[in-house]
Motif scaffolding. Structure first.
Motif, mmCIF file in Angstrom:
data_model
loop_
_atom_site.group_PDB
_atom_site.id
_atom_site.type_symbol
_atom_site.label_atom_id
_atom_site.label_comp_id
_atom_site.label_asym_id
_atom_site.label_seq_id
_atom_site.Cartn_x
_atom_site.Cartn_y
_atom_site.Cartn_z
ATOM 1 N N ARG A 61 0.856 -1.188 0.000
ATOM 2 C CA ARG A 61 0.000 0.000 0.000
ATOM 3 C C ARG A 61 0.893 1.238 0.000
ATOM 4 O O ARG A 61 1.831 1.348 0.795
ATOM 5 C CB ARG A 61 -0.913 0.013 1.222
ATOM 6 C CG ARG A 61 -1.870 1.219 1.237
ATOM 7 C CD ARG A 61 -2.638 1.320 2.538
ATOM 8 N NE ARG A 61 -3.537 2.466 2.530
ATOM 9 C CZ ARG A 61 -3.949 3.110 3.614
ATOM 10 N NH1 ARG A 61 -3.568 2.713 4.820
ATOM 11 N NH2 ARG A 61 -4.768 4.136 3.516
ATOM 12 N N LEU A 105 -1.468 -1.211 -3.949
ATOM 13 C CA LEU A 105 -2.727 -0.553 -3.589
ATOM 14 C C LEU A 105 -2.415 0.920 -3.401
ATOM 15 O O LEU A 105 -1.609 1.277 -2.536
ATOM 16 C CB LEU A 105 -3.295 -1.143 -2.293
ATOM 17 C CG LEU A 105 -4.375 -0.330 -1.567
ATOM 18 C CD1 LEU A 105 -5.645 -0.257 -2.397
ATOM 19 C CD2 LEU A 105 -4.662 -0.916 -0.198
ATOM 20 N N ASN A 146 -4.646 -1.751 -10.013
ATOM 21 C CA ASN A 146 -6.117 -1.849 -10.089
ATOM 22 C C ASN A 146 -6.799 -1.884 -8.732
ATOM 23 O O ASN A 146 -7.972 -2.235 -8.647
ATOM 24 C CB ASN A 146 -6.540 -3.065 -10.919
ATOM 25 C CG ASN A 146 -6.044 -4.380 -10.351
ATOM 26 O OD1 ASN A 146 -5.580 -4.451 -9.219
ATOM 27 N ND2 ASN A 146 -6.139 -5.426 -11.147
ATOM 28 N N ARG A 147 -6.084 -1.503 -7.680
ATOM 29 C CA ARG A 147 -6.701 -1.375 -6.358
ATOM 30 C C ARG A 147 -6.432 0.024 -5.824
ATOM 31 O O ARG A 147 -5.283 0.455 -5.777
ATOM 32 C CB ARG A 147 -6.176 -2.439 -5.392
ATOM 33 C CG ARG A 147 -6.625 -3.854 -5.746
ATOM 34 C CD ARG A 147 -5.940 -4.875 -4.841
ATOM 35 N NE ARG A 147 -6.318 -6.231 -5.168
ATOM 36 C CZ ARG A 147 -5.769 -6.961 -6.144
ATOM 37 N NH1 ARG A 147 -4.814 -6.423 -6.881
ATOM 38 N NH2 ARG A 147 -6.163 -8.196 -6.370
ATOM 39 N N THR A 149 -7.742 3.175 -2.855
ATOM 40 C CA THR A 149 -8.574 3.691 -1.772
ATOM 41 C C THR A 149 -8.591 5.206 -1.876
ATOM 42 O O THR A 149 -7.629 5.829 -2.341
ATOM 43 C CB THR A 149 -8.077 3.280 -0.372
ATOM 44 O OG1 THR A 149 -6.835 3.941 -0.087
ATOM 45 C CG2 THR A 149 -7.912 1.783 -0.262
ATOM 46 N N ASN A 187 -10.796 -1.759 -12.292
ATOM 47 C CA ASN A 187 -10.288 -1.103 -11.091
ATOM 48 C C ASN A 187 -11.246 -1.343 -9.930
ATOM 49 O O ASN A 187 -12.463 -1.226 -10.080
ATOM 50 C CB ASN A 187 -10.133 0.407 -11.320
ATOM 51 C CG ASN A 187 -8.858 0.743 -12.056
ATOM 52 O OD1 ASN A 187 -7.859 0.041 -11.944
ATOM 53 N ND2 ASN A 187 -8.881 1.833 -12.831
ATOM 54 N N LEU A 188 -10.675 -1.678 -8.773
ATOM 55 C CA LEU A 188 -11.454 -1.864 -7.549
ATOM 56 C C LEU A 188 -11.196 -0.692 -6.626
ATOM 57 O O LEU A 188 -10.040 -0.324 -6.389
ATOM 58 C CB LEU A 188 -11.071 -3.180 -6.866
ATOM 59 C CG LEU A 188 -11.313 -4.453 -7.679
ATOM 60 C CD1 LEU A 188 -10.804 -5.669 -6.920
ATOM 61 C CD2 LEU A 188 -12.789 -4.607 -8.030
ATOM 62 N N TRP A 269 -11.431 -4.531 3.179
ATOM 63 C CA TRP A 269 -9.981 -4.434 3.172
ATOM 64 C C TRP A 269 -9.533 -3.853 4.514
ATOM 65 O O TRP A 269 -10.035 -2.797 4.932
ATOM 66 C CB TRP A 269 -9.491 -3.522 2.053
ATOM 67 C CG TRP A 269 -9.826 -3.987 0.669
ATOM 68 C CD1 TRP A 269 -10.386 -5.182 0.299
ATOM 69 C CD2 TRP A 269 -9.621 -3.257 -0.553
ATOM 70 N NE1 TRP A 269 -10.540 -5.254 -1.053
ATOM 71 C CE2 TRP A 269 -10.081 -4.085 -1.615
ATOM 72 C CE3 TRP A 269 -9.091 -2.012 -0.847
ATOM 73 C CZ2 TRP A 269 -10.029 -3.671 -2.943
ATOM 74 C CZ3 TRP A 269 -9.037 -1.595 -2.174
ATOM 75 C CH2 TRP A 269 -9.490 -2.418 -3.209
#
Length: 426
Positions: A61, A105, A146-147, A149, A187-188, A269
């Motif tokens: 991350r 991420l 593709n992740r 927040t 993308n999430l 998550w």
């Protein structure tokens, strides 16, 4: 409704503690976050990637600072090639991680002063298009990521002013969600990313989740930072079930709340979690041995939890100031702590019935089935409990062994020449 939610929480609590594996996820990813170390660590950049590989981190991350990349307003904000954008701080790191096949991420954070009327980076932008345009540019520049927040701990004023769930949804989350999906539908996007409890001037995670629901939040996953907040709290005990806080110990509350407010398809998550070690911590923490044990227990807790897809450990290397975060796998001077091996080869007790004890673990470095051996301490010596076995393709193992209360167990990874932490059967 309160009775119904309490019932759901009760059932989920039993599921997380049960020895069976019906709810376990072999697809969970275990990652790390340490922006300062990744960008500026004392080791050469290639060595930092090698450390991540030795840890067996599935994902990293990283906070992508909007205010650092766009110090002046771009003319074409959705275009990553706009002259106002400066990606040079992040490009080398992200390219190294991509070359090493380590997924990333990205957490978008930090409003430039030109976008919020001259305020600090924790103030909301004045309109609902500026962060979305930056998100579009970032996703276009890094198509392999593709992740995502949106923001970090917006329920505290330290990270977002005003910390309003409705404004968070309307100006940050929903516009960015649409922009990221427009670049690539795969993308999430996770929203929330909430701190574990209400600060004196902030909003509790429970109230934040419900406020996001009322504002019609768009999200694929809800992100939570489930740090412990009470003395003697462990990954599975010591939390407050009546309170509005959400920690790892009360993880079923989060699962039930997300299901209630966002439906059964929304994933979870866990984006920051750790225990400070003491020493060197000057203000809170647990012993180095206990920190290592909790790494394994938290990994098991997340593995057993329904719909939890990710657990991120906060810090690889301790901060130099012992009054800050000392939750790393290395001390600030580079000495390896027991938590390093505990992360690379997590090991924990699932349950015990008399002398039959169920244990769980994972051999993380590399991919595919991994050889391992189990040891038990008997008659003053470590003795092998059977021969070499293989983990699952995800590196996981689950064994039932003859070991009563007080027995000491550990696993050995021959390829890594490394032992897990020693667990004492409870």
């Amino acid at each position: 409704m309160r009775i119904r939610i309490a019932a759901i929480v009760g059932v989920l609590s039993l599921v997380l503690l049960a020895p069976g594996g019906a709810s376990a996820s072999s697809h969970i990813q275990y990652g790390v976050q340490d922006d300062a170390w990744l960008l500026y660590g004392p080791e050469p950049p290639a060595q930092r990637v090698q450390i991540l590989q030795k840890l067996g981190a599935d994902i990293v991350r990283l906070t992508l600072r909007w205010d650092a990349v766009a110090q002046s307003a771009p003319a074409d904000a959705g275009n990553p090639g706009d002259p106002a954008y400066h990606w040079d701080l992040y490009d080398p790191l992200l390219e190294r991680l991509h070359a090493a096949h380590i997924p990333v991420l990205i957490s978008l954070y930090g409003t430039p002063d030109w976008a919020n009327g001259g305020h600090a980076p924790n103030y909301l932008p004045t309109d609902a298009t500026s962060l979305a345009s930056f998100a579009h540019a970032a996703a276009t520049r890094y198509p392999w990521i593709n992740r995502w927040t949106i923001w970090n701990e917006p329920n505290t004023r330290l990270f977002l002013i005003p910390n309003s769930p409705s404004l968070y949804v309307s100006r940050l989350l929903n516009p960015s969600y649409r922009a990221l999906k427009a670049v690539d539908s795969r993308n999430l996007v996770a929203g929330g990313v909430t701190s574990p409890r209400k600060t004196p001037s902030g909003v509790s995670p429970i109230a934040w989740i419900r406020g996001m629901r009322a504002a019609h939040a768009l999200l694929d996953a809800y992100a939570q930072n489930p740090y412990p907040v009470r003395p003697l709290e462990t990954p599975s005990s010591g939390g407050c079930w009546r309170c509005t806080e959400i920690t790892m110990a009360t993880l079923p509350k989060l699962i039930a709340e997300v299901k209630r407010d966002f439906g059964t398809r929304t994933r979870i998550w866990l984006t920051e979690y750790a225990y400070n070690s003491k020493p060197p911590s000057k203000w809170l923490g647990v012993s180095n041995a206990l920190q290592a044990r909790y790494v394994g227990e938290a990994a098991l807790r997340a593995y057993l939890a329904p719909r939890v897809d990710m657990l991120i450990h906060f810090l690889v290397r301790d901060e130099p100031n012992a009054l800050k975060w000392t939750s790393g796998f290395y001390t600030s001077r580079g000495k390896v702590k027991p938590s390093f091996s505990a992360y690379a080869v997590p090991f924990a007790q699932v349950s015990r019935r008399g002398t039959r004890t169920t244990v769980w673990g994972q051999v993380r470095p590399r991919t595919g089935a991994q050889p391992y051996r189990l040891q038990q301490f008997r008659s003053g010596h470590w003795r092998w409990a059977g021969g070499t076995r293989l983990t699952t393709r995800g590196g996981f193992l689950r064994r039932v062994v003859t070991a009563g209360r007080g027995a000491r167990l550990r696993i050995w990874s021959p390829r890594d020449r490394r032992y897990s932490v020693t667990i004492t059967v409870r």
